[in-house]
Design a protein around this motif. Sequence first.
Motif, PDB file in Angstrom:
ATOM      1  N   GLU A  61       6.418  38.561  38.086  1.00 25.49           N
ATOM      2  CA  GLU A  61       6.362  37.100  38.106  1.00 25.49           C
ATOM      3  C   GLU A  61       7.745  36.502  37.869  1.00 25.49           C
ATOM      4  O   GLU A  61       8.152  35.548  38.543  1.00 25.49           O
ATOM      5  CB  GLU A  61       5.379  36.602  37.055  1.00 25.49           C
ATOM      6  CG  GLU A  61       5.012  35.129  37.205  1.00 25.49           C
ATOM      7  CD  GLU A  61       3.846  34.744  36.315  1.00 25.49           C
ATOM      8  OE1 GLU A  61       3.186  33.738  36.645  1.00 25.49           O
ATOM      9  OE2 GLU A  61       3.599  35.422  35.303  1.00 25.49           O
ATOM     10  N   GLU A  62       8.494  37.083  36.943  1.00 26.60           N
ATOM     11  CA  GLU A  62       9.859  36.616  36.676  1.00 26.60           C
ATOM     12  C   GLU A  62      10.760  36.875  37.882  1.00 26.60           C
ATOM     13  O   GLU A  62      11.624  36.056  38.215  1.00 26.60           O
ATOM     14  CB  GLU A  62      10.417  37.308  35.426  1.00 26.60           C
ATOM     15  CG  GLU A  62       9.784  36.844  34.126  1.00 26.60           C
ATOM     16  CD  GLU A  62       9.970  35.354  33.891  1.00 26.60           C
ATOM     17  OE1 GLU A  62      11.082  34.848  34.110  1.00 26.60           O
ATOM     18  OE2 GLU A  62       8.987  34.680  33.500  1.00 26.60           O
TER      19      GLU A  62
ATOM     20  N   SER B  74       2.198  41.307  37.063  1.00 24.97           N
ATOM     21  CA  SER B  74       2.877  41.634  35.811  1.00 24.97           C
ATOM     22  C   SER B  74       3.909  40.551  35.485  1.00 24.97           C
ATOM     23  O   SER B  74       4.391  39.835  36.375  1.00 24.97           O
ATOM     24  CB  SER B  74       3.598  42.982  35.921  1.00 24.97           C
ATOM     25  OG  SER B  74       4.676  42.900  36.841  1.00 24.97           O
ATOM     26  N   LEU B  75       4.241  40.442  34.215  1.00 19.65           N
ATOM     27  CA  LEU B  75       5.246  39.472  33.795  1.00 19.65           C
ATOM     28  C   LEU B  75       6.584  39.759  34.472  1.00 19.65           C
ATOM     29  O   LEU B  75       7.293  38.837  34.880  1.00 19.65           O
ATOM     30  CB  LEU B  75       5.408  39.525  32.269  1.00 19.65           C
ATOM     31  CG  LEU B  75       6.473  38.592  31.668  1.00 19.65           C
ATOM     32  CD1 LEU B  75       6.143  37.134  31.957  1.00 19.65           C
ATOM     33  CD2 LEU B  75       6.590  38.824  30.161  1.00 19.65           C
ATOM     34  N   GLN B  76       6.915  41.039  34.618  1.00 18.32           N
ATOM     35  CA  GLN B  76       8.190  41.422  35.230  1.00 18.32           C
ATOM     36  C   GLN B  76       8.268  40.949  36.677  1.00 18.32           C
ATOM     37  O   GLN B  76       9.285  40.395  37.114  1.00 18.32           O
ATOM     38  CB  GLN B  76       8.374  42.948  35.165  1.00 18.32           C
ATOM     39  CG  GLN B  76       8.561  43.501  33.771  1.00 18.32           C
ATOM     40  CD  GLN B  76       7.253  43.657  33.021  1.00 18.32           C
ATOM     41  OE1 GLN B  76       6.171  43.596  33.627  1.00 18.32           O
ATOM     42  NE2 GLN B  76       7.321  43.855  31.727  1.00 18.32           N
TER      43      GLN B  76
ATOM     44  N   SER C  85       7.950  49.425  27.753  1.00 19.77           N
ATOM     45  CA  SER C  85       8.620  48.129  27.890  1.00 19.77           C
ATOM     46  C   SER C  85      10.119  48.306  28.057  1.00 19.77           C
ATOM     47  O   SER C  85      10.766  47.606  28.840  1.00 19.77           O
ATOM     48  CB  SER C  85       8.337  47.257  26.657  1.00 19.77           C
ATOM     49  OG  SER C  85       8.780  47.905  25.485  1.00 19.77           O
TER      50      SER C  85
END
Length: 306
Positions: A292-293, A288-290, A4
């Motif tokens: 998507e952001e 992934s969240l990354q 992370s």
Amino acid sequence: MRPSTMIAGGLLLAASLLATGACAQSGGSEGLSPTLSAIKNAHTVRLGYRESSLPFSFLDQAGRPIGYSLELCEAIVEEIGTEVDDPNLKIEYVKVTSDDRIDAVLQNKIDLECGSTTANAERGKRVAFSPLMFVAGTKLMVPKASNVAAITDLKGKTVVVTKGTTNEQAMHAADKKFSLGLNIVTSPDHEQSFQMLADGKADAFATDDILLYGLIVRHKAQDKFRVTGDYLSYDPYGIMFRKGEPQLSAVVERTFRKLGSNHDLVPLYNKWFIARLPTGERLNVPISLQLEEAFKAMDDSASANN
């Protein structure tokens, strides 16, 4: 370093790399930039593609280049057409490899490289990159029966990497860090690297995790190989193009912002990573969240600011 932490730091690097590239390319110029001028004169955009970087850039059953990266590049071509006032630009597909893709950009053999290329600081000194389009990292593919679960289990063994990739650098760094005495061998492309592992000529194949999953699915080899180990590198992907052309950089940036504002980026991702591919495979890798952001940051629409 925890994955992370590595990813967060890498995202900052990718953002600063993009910002640095934009600054380096600033400065007024009369008329079209060299690349855009050449495109207008030739009525053609040359897209560099890979043969076995599924689902980013690969060949369909008819041998035609397709993929997530190529679809992004085709959107850029449409925006280039608007910029040079030629809505009927042709596309010429040019095969590149991990080893020659950067030179293909530098030597003006292609206008956009549409593959699975990591945007890092070292490469940013020579070429420019689009906004973030994917986040990957180096992992290991090993036979299902192998007892390898981590990089340290490969002490004294043979690892194949694809020549000219950041994964090659990551394996040399890991070899030195853990004093593994690895025999690191290279092959020209991911397909050949996979074949070396399949033929028993290597104990592991190291490359970006998403590409490993893609190769396993494409070869229907889920019962033969598995992906294992912690991330050994952070690899933010981008479309690569020539540095020092503010107008071209602006066109690429504008393309991503239009796709983001029209909420097309996530559906495009889902088309290539969730749904069944035109060649029949299905990766089923959620965004992934990354990433998507990063896509949300491309949304300039009024709804995004409400």
